[in-house]
Design an enzyme around this catalytic site. Structure first.
Site, short mmCIF file in Angstrom:
data_model
loop_
_atom_site.label_atom_id
_atom_site.label_comp_id
_atom_site.label_asym_id
_atom_site.label_seq_id
_atom_site.Cartn_x
_atom_site.Cartn_y
_atom_site.Cartn_z
N ILE A 98 0.84 -1.13 0.00
CA ILE A 98 -0.15 0.06 0.09
C ILE A 98 0.81 1.23 0.00
O ILE A 98 1.89 1.47 0.76
CB ILE A 98 -0.87 -0.08 1.21
CG1 ILE A 98 -1.61 -1.24 1.35
CG2 ILE A 98 -1.79 1.17 1.31
CD1 ILE A 98 -2.30 -1.31 2.70
N CYS A 99 0.74 1.98 -0.95
CA CYS A 99 1.23 3.27 -0.96
C CYS A 99 0.60 4.63 -0.26
O CYS A 99 -0.40 5.05 -0.78
CB CYS A 99 1.77 3.88 -2.34
SG CYS A 99 2.45 5.31 -2.73
#
Length: 161
Positions: A98-99
């Site tokens: 997840i960014c």
């Protein structure tokens, strides 16, 4: 194994244990809306169910997050990854990474797992498209199997979705 994975196997400091026990008790009595903790006897690794918010692209969908707490939590952010299948989202890679800045550069010891979860739910709820990140294939190609997303040098260039 990655350095992040190895650090979670060392065991928790007393501060981390106390903090996680407190957070666990809070989850038992008042979990964040849209989330459910799957019961486990492992304080360092939690599996969290994420339920899409009604009226959003992810309504009626359920995903699972794997959360690994480092030995020095909350001084270090937990590692949070979507388990397969990860939602199609411009900030979530096919491998579940997840960014999201609160998982990395913007982490603060004052934050809790519930604040991370609310950030993830907000990210999902505000998305206007279901698609992989534009650099998904490139990222996966350069991300060694089992590598922690905490080892990635993230560029947070888009906060619109």
């Amino acid at each position: 194994m990655t350095s992040s994975s190895e650090s979670t196997r060392k065991g928790l400091t007393k501060i981390a244990t106390n903090r996680l026990q407190k957070e666990f008790m809070e989850w038992q009595t008042n979990p964040p809306s849209g989330f459910k903790h799957r019961v486990s006897d492992n304080l360092q690794r939690w599996i969290i169910e994420v339920h899409g918010v009604p009226g959003t692209l992810y309504a009626n969908e359920t995903y699972q997050l794997q959360v690994e707490f480092p030995e020095h939590y909350p001084m270090e952010a937990p590692q949070v990854i979507f388990q397969h299948p990860a939602p199609l989202h411009p900030h979530i890679y096919s491998n579940g990474h997840i960014c999201l800045d609160v998982l990395y550069d913007s982490w603060s010891p004052a934050m809790r797992l519930s604040s991370i979860c609310l950030s993830i739910l907000s990210m999902l709820s505000s998305s206007s498209v279901k698609q992989k990140p534009k650099d998904n294939d490139h990222y996966l190609k350069n991300c060694k199997h089992g590598r922690s997303p905490k080892e990635t040098r993230w560029r947070f260039h888009d906060d619109k979705v």
